[in-house]
Write a protein that holds these residues in place. Structure first.
Motif, PDB file in Angstrom:
ATOM      1  N   LYS A 221      38.473  54.959  19.064  1.00 46.11           N
ATOM      2  CA  LYS A 221      38.119  54.950  18.365  1.00 46.11           C
ATOM      3  C   LYS A 221      39.182  55.902  17.802  1.00 46.11           C
ATOM      4  N   GLU A 222      39.750  56.630  18.608  1.00 43.44           N
ATOM      5  CA  GLU A 222      40.525  58.292  18.236  1.00 43.44           C
ATOM      6  C   GLU A 222      42.265  56.997  18.229  1.00 43.44           C
TER       7      GLU A 222
ATOM      8  N   GLU B 136      42.048  55.795  14.120  1.00 47.07           N
ATOM      9  CA  GLU B 136      42.879  56.679  12.916  1.00 47.07           C
ATOM     10  C   GLU B 136      44.045  56.974  13.938  1.00 47.07           C
TER      11      GLU B 136
END
Length: 294
Positions: free
Chosen positions: A205-206, A209
């Motif tokens: 997820k990071e 992003e």
């Protein structure tokens, strides 16, 4: 050694691919240059027309990278790059690990004189010389050399449980296959510095992003999604695809003015190809283009 499974492929792009297909070594009837089947540490397959898949296959070692494996990967990538029937390449590992780092057993007893004299791990970056689009489908751990290998790809897809990081600092060394350079360019200096100096890991997820990966998919469908994207890329004119990759990569190394000029020159050069004539004629005639890479 993996068994060879023969599958029947159609000209229609399949929407799903089963696990048996991905794990088998497949010689596609569409390929004029059949992939080698005698690799020890990787599996090479052609699961759909126009796409070569290279799967790291050291599951007991979580696909830890070492020179014999890298040499096989380099050989498979170069073979795919020279195969006219291949339009894109997908590199992946297992669901637990893409590659959990470098094999420390190979490195721990080496001396400075030895690694410097023989330029140890220089050939670990050969994937960056491949001219065809390279997609990385990353499930599980992509640490150290595994993270570096993923970053050599043109497009990275991550499984939702993927874990990235450059933890070399914990071993008394630093990344040596591009980690300090590529990670900084992809996620920014401050963030890259934090993770390289602390050895901390970050999530899929990071990574999404921060722009390290293009998309995050469920673990079970990750490779399927990468194959579908690779198939779409392979359906386009091979010369234009190659030129586009070259323009993007060149632009990341030079200033904007130089990049724009280089892009324009490549744009102009494609007007000398039959694919350009076919693509534009097909558009005007409202029909599907048939590209031949000429």
């Amino acid at each position: 050694m993996q068994s060879i499974t023969s599958v029947r492929l159609t000209s229609r792009l399949p929407l799903t691919f089963n696990h048996a297909t991905r794990k088998s070594q497949i010689v596609s009837r569409f390929s004029t240059t059949a992939p080698r089947l005698d690799y020890e540490h990787i599996i090479v397959s052609t699961p759909v027309p126009g796409v070569r898949q290279v799967t790291l296959n050291r599951p007991k070692a979580l696909n830890a990278l070492f020179t014999p494996l890298i040499l096989e990967v380099n050989d498979a990538l170069k073979a795919a790059d020279s195969d006219d029937e291949v339009g894109a390449i997908v590199i992946t590992g297992g669901q637990k690990a893409f590659a959990a780092g470098a094999d420390i057993k190979e490195m721990k007893d080496k001396t400075f004189a030895e690694v410097y004299k023989h330029s140890f791990i220089r050939n670990w970056s050969d994937a960056t010389q491949i001219r065809k689009p390279l997609l990385a489908a990353v499930n599980g751990y992509a640490l150290g050399g595994g993270c570096e290998l993923a970053m050599m790809a043109d497009i990275i897809y991550a499984g939702e449980k993927a874990v990235f990081g450059q933890p070399e600092i914990k071993l008394g060394i630093i990344p040596g296959a591009g980690g300090t350079q590529r990670l900084t360019r992809l996620i920014g200096k401050s963030r890259a510095m934090e993770y390289i100096l602390t050895g901390k890991t970050f999530t899929a997820k990071e990574a999404l992003e921060w722009g390290l990966v293009s998309a995050v998919h469920p673990v079970d469908t990750l490779v399927d999604e990468a194959l579908k994207t690779a198939s779409l890329i392979a359906s386009h004119g091979r010369l234009a695809v190659q030129a586009a990759k070259e323009a993007v990569n060149y632009g990341t190394q030079v200033g904007l003015d130089q990049g724009l000029l280089y892009e324009r020159r490549l744009f102009h050069s494609l007007f000398a190809t039959k694919d350009q004539k076919e693509g534009m004629s097909a558009f005007a005639e409202k029909r599907a283009a048939v590209f031949k890479g000429e």
